[in-house]
Design a protein around this motif. Structure first.
Motif, PDB file in Angstrom:
ATOM      1  N   LEU A 392      69.796  64.238  45.220  1.00  0.00           N
ATOM      2  CA  LEU A 392      69.566  64.211  43.777  1.00  0.00           C
ATOM      3  C   LEU A 392      68.995  62.862  43.356  1.00  0.00           C
ATOM      4  CD1 LEU A 392      69.946  65.629  40.995  1.00  0.00           C
ATOM      5  CD2 LEU A 392      72.230  64.602  40.922  1.00  0.00           C
ATOM      6  N   ASP A 393      69.514  61.778  43.936  1.00  0.00           N
ATOM      7  CA  ASP A 393      68.992  60.452  43.613  1.00  0.00           C
ATOM      8  C   ASP A 393      67.571  60.271  44.122  1.00  0.00           C
ATOM      9  OD1 ASP A 393      71.389  59.866  42.409  1.00  0.00           O
ATOM     10  OD2 ASP A 393      72.239  58.831  44.160  1.00  0.00           O
ATOM     11  N   ARG A 394      67.231  60.953  45.226  1.00  0.00           N
ATOM     12  CA  ARG A 394      65.871  60.849  45.779  1.00  0.00           C
ATOM     13  C   ARG A 394      64.903  61.813  45.105  1.00  0.00           C
ATOM     14  NH1 ARG A 394      68.731  60.824  50.895  1.00  0.00           N
ATOM     15  NH2 ARG A 394      68.008  62.973  51.268  1.00  0.00           N
ATOM     16  N   LYS A 395      65.370  62.482  44.059  1.00  0.00           N
ATOM     17  CA  LYS A 395      64.548  63.428  43.285  1.00  0.00           C
ATOM     18  C   LYS A 395      64.170  64.669  44.085  1.00  0.00           C
ATOM     19  CE  LYS A 395      64.343  60.395  39.902  1.00  0.00           C
ATOM     20  NZ  LYS A 395      65.060  59.281  40.573  1.00  0.00           N
ATOM     21  N   GLU A 396      64.896  64.961  45.187  1.00  0.00           N
ATOM     22  CA  GLU A 396      64.631  66.170  45.964  1.00  0.00           C
ATOM     23  C   GLU A 396      65.294  67.385  45.321  1.00  0.00           C
ATOM     24  OE1 GLU A 396      65.782  65.623  50.009  1.00  0.00           O
ATOM     25  OE2 GLU A 396      64.688  63.724  50.253  1.00  0.00           O
ATOM     26  N   PHE A 397      66.407  67.156  44.668  1.00  0.00           N
ATOM     27  CA  PHE A 397      67.118  68.214  43.967  1.00  0.00           C
ATOM     28  C   PHE A 397      67.062  67.945  42.472  1.00  0.00           C
ATOM     29  CE2 PHE A 397      70.218  69.280  47.679  1.00  0.00           C
ATOM     30  CZ  PHE A 397      69.155  69.829  48.379  1.00  0.00           C
ATOM     31  N   THR A 398      67.178  69.004  41.696  1.00  0.00           N
ATOM     32  CA  THR A 398      67.260  68.897  40.238  1.00  0.00           C
ATOM     33  C   THR A 398      68.553  69.558  39.783  1.00  0.00           C
ATOM     34  OG1 THR A 398      66.041  70.965  39.918  1.00  0.00           O
ATOM     35  CG2 THR A 398      64.765  68.905  39.961  1.00  0.00           C
ATOM     36  N   CYS A 399      68.953  69.233  38.567  1.00  0.00           N
ATOM     37  CA  CYS A 399      70.211  69.780  38.079  1.00  0.00           C
ATOM     38  C   CYS A 399      70.172  69.889  36.568  1.00  0.00           C
ATOM     39  CB  CYS A 399      71.372  68.881  38.510  1.00  0.00           C
ATOM     40  SG  CYS A 399      72.965  69.648  38.261  1.00  0.00           S
ATOM     41  N   THR A 400      70.812  70.924  36.043  1.00  0.00           N
ATOM     42  CA  THR A 400      70.884  71.139  34.596  1.00  0.00           C
ATOM     43  C   THR A 400      71.722  70.046  33.942  1.00  0.00           C
ATOM     44  OG1 THR A 400      70.749  73.527  34.951  1.00  0.00           O
ATOM     45  CG2 THR A 400      71.518  72.781  32.803  1.00  0.00           C
ATOM     46  N   GLY A 401      71.182  69.452  32.879  1.00  0.00           N
ATOM     47  CA  GLY A 401      71.919  68.427  32.146  1.00  0.00           C
ATOM     48  C   GLY A 401      71.696  67.017  32.635  1.00  0.00           C
ATOM     49  N   ILE A 422      77.744  71.272  38.521  1.00  0.00           N
ATOM     50  CA  ILE A 422      76.609  70.566  39.140  1.00  0.00           C
ATOM     51  C   ILE A 422      76.662  70.707  40.651  1.00  0.00           C
ATOM     52  CG2 ILE A 422      75.661  68.259  39.545  1.00  0.00           C
ATOM     53  CD1 ILE A 422      76.409  67.559  36.680  1.00  0.00           C
ATOM     54  N   PHE A 423      77.853  70.585  41.225  1.00  0.00           N
ATOM     55  CA  PHE A 423      77.982  70.756  42.676  1.00  0.00           C
ATOM     56  C   PHE A 423      77.547  72.149  43.101  1.00  0.00           C
ATOM     57  CE2 PHE A 423      81.124  70.604  46.482  1.00  0.00           C
ATOM     58  CZ  PHE A 423      80.051  70.401  47.350  1.00  0.00           C
ATOM     59  N   ARG A 424      77.857  73.151  42.303  1.00  0.00           N
ATOM     60  CA  ARG A 424      77.419  74.514  42.635  1.00  0.00           C
ATOM     61  C   ARG A 424      75.889  74.609  42.659  1.00  0.00           C
ATOM     62  NH1 ARG A 424      81.439  78.415  42.227  1.00  0.00           N
ATOM     63  NH2 ARG A 424      83.430  77.699  41.341  1.00  0.00           N
ATOM     64  N   GLU A 425      75.249  73.999  41.675  1.00  0.00           N
ATOM     65  CA  GLU A 425      73.779  74.018  41.654  1.00  0.00           C
ATOM     66  C   GLU A 425      73.197  73.276  42.844  1.00  0.00           C
ATOM     67  OE1 GLU A 425      71.657  73.274  38.009  1.00  0.00           O
ATOM     68  OE2 GLU A 425      73.481  73.545  36.824  1.00  0.00           O
ATOM     69  N   LEU A 426      73.748  72.125  43.159  1.00  0.00           N
ATOM     70  CA  LEU A 426      73.229  71.335  44.281  1.00  0.00           C
ATOM     71  C   LEU A 426      73.480  72.031  45.615  1.00  0.00           C
ATOM     72  CD1 LEU A 426      74.359  67.752  43.156  1.00  0.00           C
ATOM     73  CD2 LEU A 426      72.108  68.805  42.890  1.00  0.00           C
ATOM     74  N   ALA A 427      74.653  72.668  45.762  1.00  0.00           N
ATOM     75  CA  ALA A 427      74.957  73.369  47.012  1.00  0.00           C
ATOM     76  C   ALA A 427      74.024  74.555  47.207  1.00  0.00           C
ATOM     77  CB  ALA A 427      76.415  73.823  47.006  1.00  0.00           C
TER      78      ALA A 427
END
Length: 478
Positions: A392-401, A422-427
């Protein structure tokens, strides 16, 4: 006695009684008619018991029918006299004293209605009675006012009736199932309004609302929450935000904050004066002490107050996504014993294992793939979460909010519930990014994509469908 106990009907010179109550109506102490029985003809002098208690005669509710004398044929008159003679013999002298002539009751009491009858009227009245049973609140035994629906049992009650029941115990008054949510039922409200238009006399009279209670309703909002830590849920919020089966069924009562018209005492308020001096033993956190008339907010995990310092820099008292207030960062520790960190930086959360059940779209098969991957690489759910935060910090993943342009997205201050979502979205994004060679067992590698992808509802209820198709994909069919 029911609100509409019986109906007196007049047809072709004859008087009939039809019972509409739940306990029945007694005629001449010898014949009892129930709700579903056919109407029974009444004659002059018949004694009708609306309420009959043999051991408590003073509680009986009775009336005696007094009709004008009509010249009848000899045969019919003899039958009438024989019937009355047999009914009179069955009544003792003591019981006769209980019978009061209430012939005027038919014109004055709302419990007895006089109306002509025909086949269409009978059908209409029966439908109205059945509808009244449905729309009657089991708590107050009256037509419901502002009905609300409880989940998961879906029983409906007056909002005021349940409001008086809720502080006692958070269960359904009818089936005693633990209540997880309450909301308005549009269908029941529509049926109720249509029924009251047809029967305006059934509309319940509203009591004047106390000004203090009304003011309290405008300044506070009560929510039912289901989460091990805290999960605030609004009436119009989607029920699919979180799997309620994966969290403990603890229920909390949360009030809106800040509250300025109620006096609270927190850990930073000065203690009362002792021998003319004020003790400062409660002053903590960089020497801050609450001023007189300090405004406070309530932590929605432990429900303890804390001073409202949200406008000050580097003071974290609320989730940056849902804006709910928590004290875990401000006081360095929440006062609730089993709190897992109600407010924290996203990357610092340690989620309870039971809250991670079916974390991938609530799909057991896709979650099994992640679990097998962690076992093969000797990792844990915490390692998975750290890896997702790094991506997420490397901008590879995105997340709502979370803003993609944020310098360190994983440093965002969120509550436990928002962090879990958020963990559910990232997983899920981690599962999509997995290579086919990392998918175990091998039989799950070459599955076809489901047309509805991650939005498929069958994947929750049918394990065979979840195993046959891949749901870590986007929807391709409307």
């Amino acid at each position: 006695m029911s609100s509409c106990h019986c109906i007196i009907e007049f047809s072709n010179g004859h008087v009939y009684i039809r019972d509409t109550s739940s306990n029945g109506t007694l005629i001449n102490r010898s014949k009892k008619i129930n709700k579903n029985d056919t109407p029974m003809e009444l004659l002059t002098g018949d004694i009708v018991h609306l309420v009959f208690r043999k051991d408590e005669p003073e509680s009986n509710v009775i009336f005696q029918l007094d009709l004008p004398i009509i010249i009848e044929s000899k045969t019919k008159t003899e039958k009438t006299l024989k019937r009355k003679l047999s009914d009179t013999l069955s009544i003792s002298a003591n019981e006769t004293k209980e019978n009061v002539d209430l012939s005027n009751l038919m014109n004055k009491s709302p419990d007895v209605e006089m109306k002509p009858t025909n086949s269409n009227d009978l059908i209409t009245m029966k439908a109205g009675d059945d509808m009244e049973d449905i729309l009657t609140c089991v708590c107050c035994q009256d037509i419901m006012t502002n009905p609300i629906c409880l989940e998961p049992c879906l029983h409906v009650f007056c909002s005021d009736c349940y409001a008086s029941w809720e502080p006692v115990q958070r269960t359904c008054p009818k089936c005693r199932v633990k209540v997880t949510d309450k909301k308005k039922n549009v269908v029941i409200n529509g049926i109720l309004e249509a029924y009251l238009k047809v029967y305006p006399n059934k509309r319940p009279t509203l009591n004047p609302i106390d000004s203090t209670k009304n003011a309290m309703k405008t300044t506070t909002s009560t929510k039912i929450e289901v989460n091990r830590n805290i999960t605030s849920r609004n009436d119009d919020q989607s029920n699919d935000e979180m799997d309620d089966e994966s969290v403990d069924n603890d229920i909390f009562l949360v009030t809106a904050a800040p509250i300025s018209n109620v006096q609270f005492t927190c850990r930073q308020c000065p203690t009362p004066r002792v021998f003319g001096r004020t003790s400062n033993m409660n002053t903590v956190l960089n020497g801050f002490q609450c001023r007189p008339n300090q405004r406070h907010i309530l932590c929605q995990c432990c429900t303890k107050p804390m001073p409202d310092r949200q406008d000050e820099p580097n003071i974290h008292q609320s989730c940056e996504i849902c804006q709910q207030h928590f004290c875990n960062i401000y006081f360095q520790e929440c006062q609730r014993a089993d709190c897992l960190g109600c407010l924290n930086h996203l990357r610092d959360f340690n989620f309870n294992r039971q809250h991670l059940t079916n974390i991938i779209n609530n799909n057991p098969i896709e979650t099994l793939i992640i679990q097998n991957y962690l076992k093969a690489h000797r990792g844990s759910s915490r390692d998975l979460f750290v890896e997702c935060c790094q991506r997420l910090d490397r901008k590879e993943f995105t997340c709502t909010g979370i803003d993609r342009n944020m310098a360190v997205p994983s440093a965002k201050v969120v509550c436990y519930k928002c962090g879990l979502n958020i963990f559910r979205e990232l997983a899920y994004q981690f599962r999509v990014a997995m290579k086919p060679t990392d998918i175990l067992p091998m039989t799950l590698r070459n599955r076809e994509n489901c047309f509805y992808g991650k939005h498929c509802r069958t994947q929750y209820t049918k394990p065979a469908h979840a195993q046959k198709f891949n749901h870590a994909c986007e929807q391709t069919k409307d």
